[in-house]
Write an enzyme that holds these catalytic residues in place. Structure first.
Site, PDB file in Angstrom:
ATOM      1  N   HIS A  59      25.248  68.101  44.443  1.00 12.00           N
ATOM      2  CA  HIS A  59      26.660  68.013  44.055  1.00 12.00           C
ATOM      3  C   HIS A  59      27.525  68.578  45.169  1.00 12.00           C
ATOM      4  CE1 HIS A  59      30.150  67.989  41.358  1.00 12.00           C
ATOM      5  NE2 HIS A  59      30.420  69.206  41.818  1.00 12.00           N
ATOM      6  N   SER A  60      28.554  67.841  45.568  1.00 10.96           N
ATOM      7  CA  SER A  60      29.525  68.270  46.582  1.00 10.96           C
ATOM      8  C   SER A  60      28.787  68.565  47.899  1.00 10.96           C
ATOM      9  CB  SER A  60      30.324  69.467  46.058  1.00 10.96           C
ATOM     10  OG  SER A  60      31.465  69.681  46.842  1.00 10.96           O
ATOM     11  N   LEU A  61      28.779  69.804  48.377  1.00 15.44           N
ATOM     12  CA  LEU A  61      27.994  70.120  49.576  1.00 15.44           C
ATOM     13  C   LEU A  61      26.547  69.679  49.389  1.00 15.44           C
ATOM     14  CD1 LEU A  61      27.334  71.551  52.282  1.00 15.44           C
ATOM     15  CD2 LEU A  61      27.050  73.663  50.969  1.00 15.44           C
TER      16      LEU A  61
END
Length: 234
Positions: free
Chosen positions: A82-84
């Site tokens: 998720h995200s990074l």
């Protein structure tokens, strides 16, 4: 015969650690169809004394052998981030395919625009209070730990390293992966639009799927049920 859970290697988002996903291993329900395999990053939890990563490409090269160990003897598995964690997962998937590690069947990326598309506003280099406020703006939530001065001092170095790694990230290649990719997003995510998430379609030559789930950018912090059920069903 009871079907075996589909193993899912999970990469943390900025400022988090494997503990976020270890909690998922304890939960019952439809998500039992997925076997969560958390991956720890240096600079947090049991690896707190290790220097955090500062470059996503180097991080992927160092994490790939760890994932080879974690998936030893597993016939097939997926990677989720998720995200990074999404860009780390993408680069790790690319590295695993490069070295010919068998078993990787699917890449799941969440809460992230395509890998070649960063955001214009940045948090890197800001003073502590401004940095935390900017990260809160990006994530749509504020972790209570940052309201405790002692905890804030402990957590800020790894969070700063994660955010800088993410904001400075450039993909190692634009060659499409021979691997199915699913992009997931909270339907109310004000940071990552539907168009942003669909940019991941350009990263694969083996099939793309887009899924929206209830919630905002950090929809997965409300519980993993909907996410893991979506993964388990396709």
């Amino acid at each position: 015969m009871v079907p075996q859970p589909f193993p899912l290697v999970c990469l943390p988002f900025a400022g988090s650690g494997a503990g976020f996903y270890r909690a998922w291993q304890e939960m019952a329900g439809p998500q039992q169809s997925v076997g969560v395999i958390p991956v720890q990053l240096p600079g947090r939890e049991e690896l707190f004394l290790e220097a955090p990563f500062t470059d996503a490409i180097e991080a992927a090269a160092l994490l790939a052998p760890r994932i080879v160990e974690l998936t030893s003897g597993v016939p097939d598995f997926g990677i989720f981030g998720h995200s990074l964690g999404a860009v780390l997962s993408y680069e790790i998937a690319r590295e695993l395919l490069r070295i010919g590690h068998p078993g990787l069947r699917h890449l799941y990326v969440s809460g992230s625009p395509g890998p070649g598309n960063g955001r214009d506003a940045r948090a890197t280099g800001l003073r502590d209070d401004e940095f935390i406020a900017r990260v809160q703006e990006f994530a749509g939530y504020r972790h209570a730990a940052f309201d405790d001065p002692d905890l804030r001092e402990l957590l800020l170095p790894s969070l700063r390293a994660d955010v800088a790694m993410h904001e400075n990230y450039k993909p190692s290649s634009d060659e499409p992966l021979d691997l199915p990719v699913t992009a997931l997003r909270g339907a109310d995510d004000a940071l990552v639009t539907r168009e942003h998430a669909r940019q991941w379609s350009a990263t694969t030559s083996a099939g793309f799927r887009y899924i929206e789930l209830p919630g905002g950018h950090m929809y997965l912090s409300d519980g993993p049920g909907a996410l893991l059920s979506a993964i388990a069903t396709g």
